[in-house]
Design an enzyme around this catalytic site. Structure first.
Site, PDB file in Angstrom:
ATOM      1  N   HIS A 234       0.849  -1.185   0.000  1.00 58.14           N
ATOM      2  CA  HIS A 234       0.000   0.000   0.000  1.00 58.14           C
ATOM      3  C   HIS A 234       0.882   1.231   0.000  1.00 58.14           C
ATOM      4  O   HIS A 234       1.936   1.223   0.630  1.00 58.14           O
ATOM      5  CB  HIS A 234      -0.911   0.005   1.241  1.00 58.14           C
ATOM      6  CG  HIS A 234      -2.075   0.912   1.089  1.00 58.14           C
ATOM      7  ND1 HIS A 234      -1.995   2.260   1.324  1.00 58.14           N
ATOM      8  CD2 HIS A 234      -3.343   0.658   0.692  1.00 58.14           C
ATOM      9  CE1 HIS A 234      -3.162   2.802   1.086  1.00 58.14           C
ATOM     10  NE2 HIS A 234      -4.004   1.871   0.693  1.00 58.14           N
TER      11      HIS A 234
ATOM     12  N   ASP B 203      -8.092  -5.176   0.140  1.00 65.09           N
ATOM     13  CA  ASP B 203      -8.666  -5.999  -0.918  1.00 65.09           C
ATOM     14  C   ASP B 203      -8.190  -7.445  -0.912  1.00 65.09           C
ATOM     15  O   ASP B 203      -8.602  -8.232  -1.751  1.00 65.09           O
ATOM     16  CB  ASP B 203      -8.394  -5.360  -2.282  1.00 65.09           C
ATOM     17  CG  ASP B 203      -9.296  -4.172  -2.462  1.00 65.09           C
ATOM     18  OD1 ASP B 203     -10.454  -4.265  -2.025  1.00 65.09           O
ATOM     19  OD2 ASP B 203      -8.845  -3.148  -2.999  1.00 65.09           O
TER      20      ASP B 203
HETATM   21  N1  ACO Z   1       4.206  -7.839  -4.808  1.00 66.96           N
HETATM   22  C1  ACO Z   1       5.554  -7.852  -4.955  1.00 66.96           C
HETATM   23  N2  ACO Z   1       6.340  -6.777  -4.812  1.00 66.96           N
HETATM   24  C2  ACO Z   1       5.750  -5.608  -4.507  1.00 66.96           C
HETATM   25  C3  ACO Z   1       4.350  -5.506  -4.326  1.00 66.96           C
HETATM   26  C4  ACO Z   1       3.575  -6.671  -4.496  1.00 66.96           C
HETATM   27  N3  ACO Z   1       2.249  -6.623  -4.339  1.00 66.96           N
HETATM   28  N4  ACO Z   1       4.033  -4.232  -4.030  1.00 66.96           N
HETATM   29  C5  ACO Z   1       5.170  -3.539  -4.015  1.00 66.96           C
HETATM   30  N5  ACO Z   1       6.241  -4.379  -4.294  1.00 66.96           N
HETATM   31  C6  ACO Z   1       7.656  -4.012  -4.304  1.00 66.96           C
HETATM   32  C7  ACO Z   1       8.018  -3.222  -5.550  1.00 66.96           C
HETATM   33  O1  ACO Z   1       8.452  -4.079  -6.593  1.00 66.96           O
HETATM   34  C8  ACO Z   1       9.118  -2.328  -5.030  1.00 66.96           C
HETATM   35  O2  ACO Z   1      10.283  -3.105  -4.921  1.00 66.96           O
HETATM   36  P1  ACO Z   1      11.738  -2.430  -5.173  1.00 66.96           P
HETATM   37  O3  ACO Z   1      11.883  -1.369  -4.117  1.00 66.96           O
HETATM   38  O4  ACO Z   1      12.713  -3.566  -5.037  1.00 66.96           O
HETATM   39  O5  ACO Z   1      11.696  -1.867  -6.558  1.00 66.96           O
HETATM   40  C9  ACO Z   1       8.672  -1.983  -3.616  1.00 66.96           C
HETATM   41  O6  ACO Z   1       7.876  -3.119  -3.213  1.00 66.96           O
HETATM   42  C10 ACO Z   1       7.851  -0.707  -3.493  1.00 66.96           C
HETATM   43  O7  ACO Z   1       6.729  -0.806  -4.380  1.00 66.96           O
HETATM   44  P2  ACO Z   1       6.141   0.412  -5.194  1.00 66.96           P
HETATM   45  O8  ACO Z   1       5.390  -0.103  -6.383  1.00 66.96           O
HETATM   46  O9  ACO Z   1       7.226   1.423  -5.457  1.00 66.96           O
HETATM   47  O10 ACO Z   1       5.148   1.044  -4.119  1.00 66.96           O
HETATM   48  P3  ACO Z   1       3.978   2.053  -4.413  1.00 66.96           P
HETATM   49  O11 ACO Z   1       3.705   2.742  -3.147  1.00 66.96           O
HETATM   50  O12 ACO Z   1       4.280   2.891  -5.613  1.00 66.96           O
HETATM   51  O13 ACO Z   1       2.762   1.091  -4.828  1.00 66.96           O
HETATM   52  C11 ACO Z   1       0.937  -0.409  -4.669  1.00 66.96           C
HETATM   53  C12 ACO Z   1       1.791   0.657  -3.947  1.00 66.96           C
HETATM   54  C13 ACO Z   1       0.519   0.125  -6.052  1.00 66.96           C
HETATM   55  C14 ACO Z   1      -0.335  -0.662  -3.868  1.00 66.96           C
HETATM   56  C15 ACO Z   1       1.779  -1.702  -4.817  1.00 66.96           C
HETATM   57  O14 ACO Z   1       2.128  -2.193  -3.539  1.00 66.96           O
HETATM   58  C16 ACO Z   1       1.050  -2.799  -5.609  1.00 66.96           C
HETATM   59  O15 ACO Z   1       1.117  -2.810  -6.843  1.00 66.96           O
HETATM   60  N6  ACO Z   1       0.313  -3.734  -4.912  1.00 66.96           N
HETATM   61  C17 ACO Z   1      -0.475  -4.756  -5.578  1.00 66.96           C
HETATM   62  C18 ACO Z   1      -1.790  -4.163  -6.091  1.00 66.96           C
HETATM   63  C19 ACO Z   1      -2.771  -3.879  -4.961  1.00 66.96           C
HETATM   64  O16 ACO Z   1      -3.023  -4.712  -4.097  1.00 66.96           O
HETATM   65  N7  ACO Z   1      -3.381  -2.673  -5.019  1.00 66.96           N
HETATM   66  C20 ACO Z   1      -4.434  -2.293  -4.056  1.00 66.96           C
HETATM   67  C21 ACO Z   1      -3.962  -1.199  -3.147  1.00 66.96           C
HETATM   68  S1  ACO Z   1      -5.215  -0.872  -1.956  1.00 66.96           S
HETATM   69  C22 ACO Z   1      -6.316   0.074  -2.771  1.00 66.96           C
HETATM   70  O17 ACO Z   1      -6.037   0.831  -3.649  1.00 66.96           O
HETATM   71  C23 ACO Z   1      -7.667  -0.052  -2.376  1.00 66.96           C
END
Ligand code: ACO
Length: 428
Positions: free
Chosen positions: A307, A364
């Site tokens: 998140h 979610d």
């Molecule tokens: N699975 C694996 N790796 C992940 C995940 C995941 N679900 N989420 C983040 N990471 C990793 C990224 O690859 C990144 O790694 P790095 O630092 O080695 O490059 C690090 O964790 C940070 O991730 P970001 O994408 O930069 O974080 P950001 O804050 O931009 O994104 C997000 C947050 C979009 C929610 C992300 O965690 C994600 O894509 N999660 C899966 C989708 C999801 O569940 N979305 C619902 C969010 S809740 C809502 O909106 C209601």
């Protein structure tokens, strides 16, 4: 004396005011930065940028705290109803019994949807995605209620539009579900409360007297309350930025619905179930899928994990996990994907990759399992999120107007070609 932060550029020092919120969070006010210094700030994805001052929702991602108008989400989920929370978010205070009754009565007067909109709805192919239908139908309400387009509007006229939107949303959302089954739509019965009426239009039949299971009504209330607002997330920021151009409520909310649709935001609830189904079909080896999620050469991400703001735990996920266990038990459902979800969570919470990046289950991760147990098809999940988020979007749109915020218009750092001369097509 109020606190300031000093910014030094070359031999000049600027004092920038510090803004403090009621929960002690602090911001450096850069609203005069460009005029003073010629510089703008750059913050792609707005990870450090406060876009507004808001009195609606507070969340502390490090401590896992979420409150609507000061009330902890845990208390609201346990004791309140969705309609009461909607009132709280939109009008700022919990309603008295009389105010809540009046709110429900006003909504009941507007639950019918114009039959001409239904003709338009009938034109969608039966298998078109529910979110595509929802954005179109909500935006179209502005064509049916042109009085919502006038600017400026009196608070009474704005309130009328808010009531109409809350009322018609349940009817439209249930119709979209009925269409996916090829069933005739059910018209509202205003003897029911907000959530029961929605469930009646969704699961009722035209031919019989229907009783909606109170267990299902309670579960739905909790799910909708947990989704009702979440401060300046992607869809809410979209609603505010569209609303800032004085765009009407229906089209601003429709834009928010489009933003919600993406799998990185509200669309995650559909993506989670699809992922769990895939893991199940693949033999249920969670270690294999955890390894895929960690592999930077593999595009797979663990949906429902991570998140932007919660870096400890998502308080909504805790409530939803328990609600999920309760509802499955009460309905006597044994869902194998719930076991896969729990195994994934257990492994991920111990794995250094997820621990170091502070990746926890979000709201979610378990919501889709409950929606499925209640009988909703996967493609409806994000529509249900939108139904829950509606009062939050409305409250944020209303606050933006009341605060008379200026049109949202960020700056950029241009990285394209500098001036070059046009070349005739024959010479390229
Ligand atoms: N699975 C694996 N790796 C992940 C995940 C995941 N679900 N989420 C983040 N990471 C990793 C990224 O690859 C990144 O790694 P790095 O630092 O080695 O490059 C690090 O964790 C940070 O991730 P970001 O994408 O930069 O974080 P950001 O804050 O931009 O994104 C997000 C947050 C979009 C929610 C992300 O965690 C994600 O894509 N999660 C899966 C989708 C999801 O569940 N979305 C619902 C969010 S809740 C809502 O909106 C209601």
């Amino acid at each position: 004396m109020s606190e300031t932060i000093q910014l030094k550029i070359g031999d000049k020092t600027y004092d920038l005011p510090v803004i403090q919120g009621t929960e002690d969070e602090k911001a450096i006010d850069i609203s005069k930065l460009r005029d003073l210094t010629g510089y703008v700030t750059l913050d792609i994805g707005y990870k450090n940028t406060g876009a507004t001052k808001s009195a609606i929702t507070f969340l502390d991602g490090e401590a896992g705290i979420l409150k609507y108008r000061g009330y902890p989400i845990e208390q609201l989920a346990q004791k309140s109803t969705f309609l009461e929370v909607a009132y709280l978010l939109i009008y700022g205070e919990l309603p008295t019994a009389g105010q809540l009754k009046e709110f429900q009565t006003k909504i009941n007067k507007h639950t019918l949807v114009h039959e001409d909109l239904k003709k338009f709805f009938d034109g969608y192919p039966s298998h078109s995605h529910p979110m595509g239908q929802l954005t179109g139908l909500i935006s179209s309400l502005s064509a049916f209620y042109p009085e919502s387009l006038a600017t400026p509007q009196t608070p009474e006229a704005i309130d009328e539009t808010i009531i109409k939107l809350l009322a018609k949303m349940t009817t439209i959302v249930s119709w979209i579900y009925k269409k996916s089954l090829g069933h005739p739509v059910i018209y509202p019965q205003n003897k029911f409360d907000y959530v029961t009426n929605y469930l009646y239009m969704t699961f009722g039949q035209r031919t019989e007297e229907v009783t909606i299971d109170p267990v299902v009504v309670d579960a739905m209330n909790v799910l909708l309350i947990l989704h009702a607002d979440h401060e300046q997330n992607c869809s809410t920021s979209t609603v505010r930025i569209v609303g800032s151009s004085d765009s009407n409520l229906y089209s601003s909310i429709s834009a928010g619905i489009s933003a919600l649709w993406g799998p990185l935001h509200g669309g995650a609830n559909q993506a989670v179930i699809e992922m769990l189904e895939k893991i199940k079909a693949d033999g249920g080896d969670t270690d294999k899928w955890i390894a895929k999620a960690k592999d930077k050469n593999d595009p797979f991400r663990l949906m429902g994990f991570g998140h932007r703001v919660y870096k400890n735990f998502d308080p909504r996920a805790k409530i939803i996990k328990k609600a999920c266990d309760d509802i499955l038990e009460k309905l006597g459902i044994d869902d194998e994907v719930l076991d896969i979800a729990k195994r994934l969570e257990e492994v991920a919470l111990k794995d250094p990759y997820f621990v170091e990046r502070k990746l926890y289950p979000n709201v979610d991760f378990y919501s889709g399992i409950i929606y499925r147990a209640l009988g909703f098809p996967t493609e409806m999940f994000t529509v249900l999120f939108a139904l829950g988020r509606l009062p939050g979007w409305i409250a944020q749109w209303k606050e933006l107007r009341e605060n008379k915020e200026p049109i949202g218009r960020p700056r950029q750092i241009y990285t394209g070609a500098t001036t070059r001369d046009y070349v005739e097509i024959s010479k390229r």
